[in-house]
Design an enzyme around this catalytic site. Structure first.
Site, short mmCIF file in Angstrom:
data_model
loop_
_atom_site.label_atom_id
_atom_site.label_comp_id
_atom_site.label_asym_id
_atom_site.label_seq_id
_atom_site.Cartn_x
_atom_site.Cartn_y
_atom_site.Cartn_z
N TYR A 174 37.49 34.39 40.66
CA TYR A 174 37.77 35.60 41.45
C TYR A 174 36.47 36.40 41.63
O TYR A 174 36.11 36.80 42.74
CB TYR A 174 38.82 36.45 40.75
N ASP A 198 37.27 46.66 35.39
CA ASP A 198 37.23 45.62 34.35
C ASP A 198 35.81 45.20 34.02
O ASP A 198 35.57 44.54 33.01
CB ASP A 198 38.04 44.40 34.79
N ASP A 273 36.72 46.24 45.35
CA ASP A 273 37.67 45.67 44.38
C ASP A 273 38.76 46.69 44.06
O ASP A 273 39.27 46.72 42.94
CB ASP A 273 36.91 45.26 43.12
N GLU A 350 48.04 31.05 42.09
CA GLU A 350 48.21 30.91 43.52
C GLU A 350 46.84 30.97 44.18
O GLU A 350 45.87 31.43 43.58
CB GLU A 350 49.14 31.99 44.09
#
Length: 360
Positions: A174, A198, A273, A350
């Site tokens: 990601y 994060d 993000d 996914e």
């Protein structure tokens, strides 16, 4: 205490003989000391509930169109072997009674409902995924959102915001995708990160020797939790809000973007993000779409002529929502072009779409 919910389904070639099917199963329930109550279905098949020791509760339904379903609930502390024996006996007996009429038998692992640790999260396109989560390591309610960090044996610690899986320690694909998948040279460049509490993008970007990274994250509690519990993702970059080549601003990015625009401050890369493309184009999502458009417009204004804007889209199956986002790109105050990349994000289970946007 949590409960376990077991299911057993038989899909038949045609309608079943209700009376014969039920007679064949009654001895099994008697052996389990479960009391039967038959319910009136007004001619739509057979429906009965069974209650046994320790609050065990079961529902047997023989549907008129040719489906037999059995649901069993018991407490998590109940004898699992005994429940397996009951299901095994039912499956064996139904195969005998319905011999030759069965198209498919489906028995699912038990759903754990009401446990202290929630293991079930929906994918963006509405499928239910069970994670191997065994512990909540951090949970706070900030002024902006509920923040959880949960441990998965497979994916490491996972950041979950308002019930949405955001990022796991396994999800470097990601982070690489939202930074351009290695196609860009960040050395000596100026970078703006919107969100990213994060610390994953910041950590990876610092390694690429940029001139300066400015990160704008609204929620200090996200930073605090990830600094302690997502160190495989953020490394040590969140230990201080300012480093040799970066600064973290704990602020709302909208006024910051407006201020940068007024000052004429620009960046080689803007990485958004903040939020995924909404899963719906329904009117109730209008405010989120307007927020996306506002962020896009403000970001493009602080992007240098040859700069790139990177952002996530959403699940590749959400074609309508992604199409709406691409139409939105054509309605910005500045003309832009874009490309997209599809990446498998491990903890999302996914395929996820990422966009690269630049000024025409």
């Amino acid at each position: 205490m949590a409960v376990r919910h077991y299911t057993l389904d038989f899909k038949l070639c045609g309608p079943a003989d209700h009376a014969e099917t039920v007679r064949g199963l009654q001895s099994i329930f008697q052996e389990q000391e479960m009391t039967e109550t038959v319910h009136d279905t007004e001619g739509h098949g057979y429906l009965a509930t069974f209650v046994g020791k320790n609050g065990r509760f079961a529902v047997l339904r023989v549907h008129s169109h040719g489906l037999v379903t059995f649901d069993l609930q018991c407490s998590e502390g109940d004898d699992i072997a005994r429940m397996d024996n009951l299901l095994n006996a039912l499956e064996k007996k139904l195969k005998t009674v319905l011999n030759g009429d069965i198209q498919r038998v489906k028995r699912l692992p038990a759903l754990r409902r009401g446990g202290e640790v929630d293991r079930y999260w929906p994918t963006a396109d509405g499928r239910l995924v069970e994670y191997d989560i065994d512990e909540v390591v951090y949970e706070k309610d900030s002024p902006y959102q509920n923040i959880k960090i949960m441990h998965s044996q497979q994916f490491g610690n996972i950041l979950i915001l308002n019930g949405d899986v955001n990022l796991a320690e396994s999800d470097l694909p990601y982070t690489h995708a939202i930074m351009g998948s290695g196609r860009e040279c960040y050395a000596g460049k100026e970078v703006l990160i919107l969100g990213g509490g994060d610390g994953g993008i910041l950590c990876e970007a610092v390694k690429l020797k940029p001139k300066m990274i400015t990160m704008v994250e609204i929620d200090q509690l996200v930073i605090d939790g990830c600094r302690r519990h997502m160190r495989k993702t953020c490394g040590n970059v969140l230990d201080n809000l300012k480093g040799d080549c970066y600064e973290v601003l704990v602020q709302d990015c909208v006024p910051v973007l407006k201020k940068f625009g007024e000052e004429g401050r620009t960046f080689d890369y803007v990485i958004n993000d903040l939020t995924a493309v909404p899963i719906s184009t329904a009117p109730e999502e209008e405010s989120t779409w307007e927020f996306l458009r506002l962020i896009l417009d403000l970001s493009i204004k602080v992007l240098r002529p040859n700069g790139k804007y990177y952002t996530q889209g959403n699940c590749v199956n959400l074609t309508e929502a992604l199409s709406e986002y691409e139409k939105l790109l054509g309605r910005l105050s500045c003309k832009v072009d874009f490309s997209k990349e599809v990446v498998c994000v491990p903890s999302y289970m996914e395929l996820w779409v990422f966009y690269t946007i630049w000024k025409k």
